[in-house]
Design a protein around this motif. Structure first.
Motif, PDB file in Angstrom:
ATOM      1  N   ALA A  70       0.829  -1.209   0.000  1.00 38.43           N
ATOM      2  CA  ALA A  70       0.000   0.000   0.000  1.00 38.43           C
ATOM      3  C   ALA A  70       0.862   1.256   0.000  1.00 38.43           C
ATOM      4  N   MET A  71       1.972   1.219   0.730  1.00 40.99           N
ATOM      5  CA  MET A  71       2.864   2.382   0.748  1.00 40.99           C
ATOM      6  C   MET A  71       3.570   2.560  -0.588  1.00 40.99           C
ATOM      7  N   CYS A  72       3.935   1.469  -1.214  1.00 41.65           N
ATOM      8  CA  CYS A  72       4.640   1.538  -2.493  1.00 41.65           C
ATOM      9  C   CYS A  72       3.704   1.855  -3.646  1.00 41.65           C
ATOM     10  N   ILE A 107       4.735   4.068  -6.988  1.00 42.13           N
ATOM     11  CA  ILE A 107       4.827   3.379  -8.277  1.00 42.13           C
ATOM     12  C   ILE A 107       3.793   3.935  -9.240  1.00 42.13           C
ATOM     13  N   GLN A 108       2.612   4.255  -8.737  1.00 39.61           N
ATOM     14  CA  GLN A 108       1.582   4.815  -9.599  1.00 39.61           C
ATOM     15  C   GLN A 108       1.998   6.186 -10.122  1.00 39.61           C
ATOM     16  N   THR A 149       4.523   5.490 -12.960  1.00 41.65           N
ATOM     17  CA  THR A 149       3.895   4.936 -14.163  1.00 41.65           C
ATOM     18  C   THR A 149       2.946   5.943 -14.813  1.00 41.65           C
ATOM     19  N   PHE A 150       2.278   6.772 -14.013  1.00 37.25           N
ATOM     20  CA  PHE A 150       1.420   7.805 -14.587  1.00 37.25           C
ATOM     21  C   PHE A 150       2.253   8.815 -15.356  1.00 37.25           C
ATOM     22  N   PHE A 151       3.376   9.224 -14.794  1.00 37.27           N
ATOM     23  CA  PHE A 151       4.241  10.173 -15.494  1.00 37.27           C
ATOM     24  C   PHE A 151       4.756   9.583 -16.798  1.00 37.27           C
ATOM     25  N   ALA A 152       5.172   8.328 -16.769  1.00 32.81           N
ATOM     26  CA  ALA A 152       5.679   7.687 -17.984  1.00 32.81           C
ATOM     27  C   ALA A 152       4.570   7.588 -19.037  1.00 32.81           C
ATOM     28  N   GLY A 153       3.369   7.219 -18.620  1.00 31.85           N
ATOM     29  CA  GLY A 153       2.255   7.123 -19.555  1.00 31.85           C
ATOM     30  C   GLY A 153       1.842   8.473 -20.103  1.00 31.85           C
ATOM     31  N   LEU A 154       1.829   9.484 -19.248  1.00 32.63           N
ATOM     32  CA  LEU A 154       1.460  10.824 -19.689  1.00 32.63           C
ATOM     33  C   LEU A 154       2.509  11.395 -20.639  1.00 32.63           C
ATOM     34  N   LEU A 155       3.768  11.162 -20.342  1.00 37.32           N
ATOM     35  CA  LEU A 155       4.843  11.617 -21.216  1.00 37.32           C
ATOM     36  C   LEU A 155       4.763  10.934 -22.573  1.00 37.32           C
ATOM     37  N   ALA A 156       4.508   9.627 -22.571  1.00 32.40           N
ATOM     38  CA  ALA A 156       4.365   8.909 -23.838  1.00 32.40           C
ATOM     39  C   ALA A 156       3.159   9.418 -24.617  1.00 32.40           C
ATOM     40  N   LEU A 157       2.079   9.743 -23.929  1.00 30.73           N
ATOM     41  CA  LEU A 157       0.881  10.255 -24.597  1.00 30.73           C
ATOM     42  C   LEU A 157       1.139  11.629 -25.207  1.00 30.73           C
ATOM     43  N   ALA A 212      -2.940   2.735 -12.627  1.00 32.65           N
ATOM     44  CA  ALA A 212      -3.402   2.058 -11.415  1.00 32.65           C
ATOM     45  C   ALA A 212      -3.395   0.545 -11.594  1.00 32.65           C
ATOM     46  N   VAL A 213      -3.789   0.087 -12.780  1.00 37.41           N
ATOM     47  CA  VAL A 213      -3.823  -1.357 -13.051  1.00 37.41           C
ATOM     48  C   VAL A 213      -2.410  -1.941 -13.070  1.00 37.41           C
ATOM     49  N   VAL A 214      -1.467  -1.203 -13.614  1.00 33.95           N
ATOM     50  CA  VAL A 214      -0.079  -1.679 -13.673  1.00 33.95           C
ATOM     51  C   VAL A 214       0.595  -1.577 -12.306  1.00 33.95           C
ATOM     52  N   SER A 215       0.254  -0.554 -11.529  1.00 27.63           N
ATOM     53  CA  SER A 215       0.925  -0.319 -10.255  1.00 27.63           C
ATOM     54  C   SER A 215       0.553  -1.334  -9.178  1.00 27.63           C
ATOM     55  N   ALA A 216      -0.654  -1.847  -9.204  1.00 25.12           N
ATOM     56  CA  ALA A 216      -1.086  -2.794  -8.172  1.00 25.12           C
ATOM     57  C   ALA A 216      -0.236  -4.067  -8.167  1.00 25.12           C
ATOM     58  N   PRO A 217      -0.068  -4.767  -9.293  1.00 21.72           N
ATOM     59  CA  PRO A 217       0.777  -5.966  -9.243  1.00 21.72           C
ATOM     60  C   PRO A 217       2.252  -5.651  -9.021  1.00 21.72           C
ATOM     61  N   LEU A 218       2.712  -4.502  -9.533  1.00 20.43           N
ATOM     62  CA  LEU A 218       4.116  -4.143  -9.304  1.00 20.43           C
ATOM     63  C   LEU A 218       4.402  -3.896  -7.824  1.00 20.43           C
ATOM     64  N   SER A 219       3.508  -3.213  -7.146  1.00 22.22           N
ATOM     65  CA  SER A 219       3.720  -2.967  -5.723  1.00 22.22           C
ATOM     66  C   SER A 219       3.601  -4.251  -4.905  1.00 22.22           C
ATOM     67  N   TRP A 220       2.709  -5.156  -5.305  1.00 22.29           N
ATOM     68  CA  TRP A 220       2.577  -6.440  -4.615  1.00 22.29           C
ATOM     69  C   TRP A 220       3.833  -7.285  -4.808  1.00 22.29           C
ATOM     70  N   TRP A 221       4.439  -7.208  -6.010  1.00 23.43           N
ATOM     71  CA  TRP A 221       5.669  -7.940  -6.297  1.00 23.43           C
ATOM     72  C   TRP A 221       6.861  -7.337  -5.557  1.00 23.43           C
ATOM     73  N   LEU A 222       6.889  -6.021  -5.393  1.00 23.59           N
ATOM     74  CA  LEU A 222       8.021  -5.339  -4.785  1.00 23.59           C
ATOM     75  C   LEU A 222       8.022  -5.421  -3.260  1.00 23.59           C
ATOM     76  N   ALA A 223       6.874  -5.545  -2.636  1.00 19.36           N
ATOM     77  CA  ALA A 223       6.767  -5.486  -1.178  1.00 19.36           C
ATOM     78  C   ALA A 223       7.645  -6.497  -0.444  1.00 19.36           C
ATOM     79  N   PRO A 224       7.672  -7.784  -0.771  1.00 21.97           N
ATOM     80  CA  PRO A 224       8.542  -8.688  -0.018  1.00 21.97           C
ATOM     81  C   PRO A 224      10.021  -8.422  -0.261  1.00 21.97           C
TER      82      PRO A 224
END
Length: 77
Positions: free
Chosen positions: A9-11, A15-16, A19-27, A48-60
């Motif tokens: 939750a903290m990450c 991460i969002q 990823t939002f900045f990268a997506g906005l810059l690409a757009l 948000a969809v990309v950040s949820a699994p990335l943060s879950w993977w990064l937490a441990p």
């Protein structure tokens, strides 16, 4: 609440933001920049969809180094 969920939750927001900045810059650098006002909500949802699994993977992985280096007893002091 598990420690992994708390760390994720903290990450999530950090991460969002990245990823939002990268997506906005690409757009904005693509030919789709003219329709940016209607496409930005999709960038928000996509980040948000990309950040949820990335943060879950990064937490441990955030916890593993500390536990290996200092041990459980050192963390409780």
């Amino acid at each position: 609440m598990s420690i992994r969920l708390q760390l994720a939750a903290m990450c999530f927001m950090m991460i969002q933001a990245v990823t939002f900045f990268a997506g906005l810059l690409a757009l904005l650098l693509s030919p789709l920049a003219r329709e940016a006002m209607s496409l930005i909500p999709f960038v928000v949802i996509g980040s948000a969809v990309v950040s949820a699994p990335l943060s879950w993977w990064l937490a441990p992985r955030l916890r593993a180094r500390t536990w290996r280096r200092e041990g459980t007893v050192e963390l409780l002091r």
